[in-house]
Enzyme design. Sequence first.
Site, mmCIF file in Angstrom:
data_model
loop_
_atom_site.group_PDB
_atom_site.id
_atom_site.type_symbol
_atom_site.label_atom_id
_atom_site.label_comp_id
_atom_site.label_asym_id
_atom_site.label_seq_id
_atom_site.Cartn_x
_atom_site.Cartn_y
_atom_site.Cartn_z
ATOM 1 C CD1 TRP A 157 0.070 -0.978 3.311
ATOM 2 C CD2 TRP A 157 -0.073 1.263 3.307
ATOM 3 N NE1 TRP A 157 0.592 -0.518 4.495
ATOM 4 C CE2 TRP A 157 0.509 0.852 4.520
ATOM 5 C CE3 TRP A 157 -0.253 2.625 3.090
ATOM 6 C CZ2 TRP A 157 0.913 1.753 5.505
ATOM 7 C CZ3 TRP A 157 0.137 3.521 4.069
ATOM 8 C CH2 TRP A 157 0.712 3.074 5.260
ATOM 9 C CD GLU A 167 -4.302 6.084 0.544
ATOM 10 O OE1 GLU A 167 -4.284 7.082 1.276
ATOM 11 O OE2 GLU A 167 -3.981 4.945 0.933
ATOM 12 C CG ASP A 187 -2.949 7.226 9.458
ATOM 13 O OD1 ASP A 187 -3.842 6.369 9.254
ATOM 14 O OD2 ASP A 187 -1.941 7.000 10.125
ATOM 15 C CE LYS A 189 -4.335 5.828 13.583
ATOM 16 N NZ LYS A 189 -3.233 4.944 13.263
ATOM 17 C CE1 TYR A 214 12.089 -0.324 16.667
ATOM 18 C CE2 TYR A 214 12.028 -0.513 19.047
ATOM 19 C CZ TYR A 214 12.417 -0.991 17.817
ATOM 20 O OH TYR A 214 13.133 -2.143 17.729
ATOM 21 N N PRO A 216 6.895 0.313 14.681
ATOM 22 C CG PRO A 216 7.958 0.463 12.606
ATOM 23 C CD PRO A 216 8.220 0.144 14.050
ATOM 24 C CG HIS A 222 5.600 5.604 8.455
ATOM 25 N ND1 HIS A 222 6.030 4.307 8.442
ATOM 26 C CD2 HIS A 222 4.763 5.705 9.506
ATOM 27 C CE1 HIS A 222 5.476 3.645 9.428
ATOM 28 N NE2 HIS A 222 4.697 4.461 10.111
HETATM 29 O O1 G7M Z 1 3.846 3.702 12.613
HETATM 30 P P1 G7M Z 1 2.891 2.714 12.013
HETATM 31 O O2 G7M Z 1 3.576 1.750 11.082
HETATM 32 O O3 G7M Z 1 2.037 2.016 13.009
HETATM 33 O O4 G7M Z 1 1.916 3.634 11.154
HETATM 34 C C1 G7M Z 1 1.350 3.247 9.957
HETATM 35 C C2 G7M Z 1 0.171 4.165 9.706
HETATM 36 O O5 G7M Z 1 -0.267 3.973 8.371
HETATM 37 C C3 G7M Z 1 -1.010 3.869 10.616
HETATM 38 O O6 G7M Z 1 -1.333 5.023 11.353
HETATM 39 C C4 G7M Z 1 -2.129 3.465 9.648
HETATM 40 O O7 G7M Z 1 -3.380 3.976 10.044
HETATM 41 C C5 G7M Z 1 -1.668 4.043 8.322
HETATM 42 N N1 G7M Z 1 -2.098 3.277 7.159
HETATM 43 C C6 G7M Z 1 -2.139 1.946 7.072
HETATM 44 N N2 G7M Z 1 -2.589 1.606 5.821
HETATM 45 C C7 G7M Z 1 -2.738 0.234 5.358
HETATM 46 C C8 G7M Z 1 -2.823 2.754 5.105
HETATM 47 C C9 G7M Z 1 -3.287 3.021 3.776
HETATM 48 O O8 G7M Z 1 -3.589 2.150 2.967
HETATM 49 N N3 G7M Z 1 -3.354 4.346 3.427
HETATM 50 C C10 G7M Z 1 -3.030 5.353 4.300
HETATM 51 N N4 G7M Z 1 -3.125 6.611 3.871
HETATM 52 N N5 G7M Z 1 -2.601 5.126 5.570
HETATM 53 C C11 G7M Z 1 -2.506 3.825 5.975
#
Ligand code: G7M
Length: 282
Positions: A157, A167, A187, A189, A214, A216, A222
């Site tokens: 993704w 996106e 995000d 979310k 950490y 993630p 990111h």
């Molecule tokens: O730090 P961590 O790896 O947990 O953060 C990953 C962030 O990516 C999370 O806050 C998710 O909500 C976000 N996220 C995950 N996915 C699969 C997607 C996506 O497909 N699109 C977007 N825009 N954000 C995502």
Amino acid sequence: MAEAGGTKRKREGEEDPGGGAGAGAFPLAELCLRRVLRESARDKTIFLHGQVNGASGDAEDAVVILEKTPFQEESISDLLKKHTKLQLQMSNDIYSTYHLYPPPQLSEIKTTVVYPATEKHLQKYLRQEVYLIRETGEDYKNITLPFIQSQSFSIQWVYNILEKKAEADRIIHENPDPSSGFILIPDFKWNQKQEAILKRFGMAGSQLRIYLHYQPSYFHLHVHFTALGYDAPGCSVERAHLLADVIDNLELDPQYYQKRTLTFALRADETLLKKFQEAGKA
Ligand code: G7M
């Protein structure tokens, strides 16, 4: 979320097939509910495990997250007046309570779908006890790193975002530099209507919480940007590391994060917790 790094990185350890940018709307009405993975009355969220018949006719797992969204100030007067039904529940002296039934466009439920979902996704959203781990540099090398290399979630993704396959219309800012380039994107979310950074694009840096996680969930560098006034999930002390502090620490000592012990929380069912337990470290 801002994705740092060039767009042409090698894809390793990908776990789920397909990986396209997704096609069409998810057939929610055909979802066969299997169980509630987690529910929070406080956050007004419910995480569901369901199944739908895939292209092959086999039942495929899906995670569906439903979240009642916060009120939007600008639509409050519509909410009170336009086609809203008010049904009296009880009345006592000067006090009364009601059921208010707003029109559909004012009673949106943010819905996030992970489909097809892997067992790891189901586990990720299942409610679990959590435990704190103190990970030394040695623990990272001996326990965490081999685990990450064997287990990490697919980051297809992320590549879809970087390669504009998904996106693309949500990109807020892009720096195409091959070495220091990044994409800034919301995000998934966040309901974009209430995302303060988007709305008030000129928001002062001092009103933003800018941090890394950490551990993630997805191992592609990111950075998270959330409004300081919003108690965002994932900004707790056992997970969030302010970007400015990380930069300072690395400037003081490039080996800083290799030397120090890092704390993070793991859920009871996580394999990494088991690995720490087997090593006598948790
Ligand atoms: O730090 P961590 O790896 O947990 O953060 C990953 C962030 O990516 C999370 O806050 C998710 O909500 C976000 N996220 C995950 N996915 C699969 C997607 C996506 O497909 N699109 C977007 N825009 N954000 C995502």
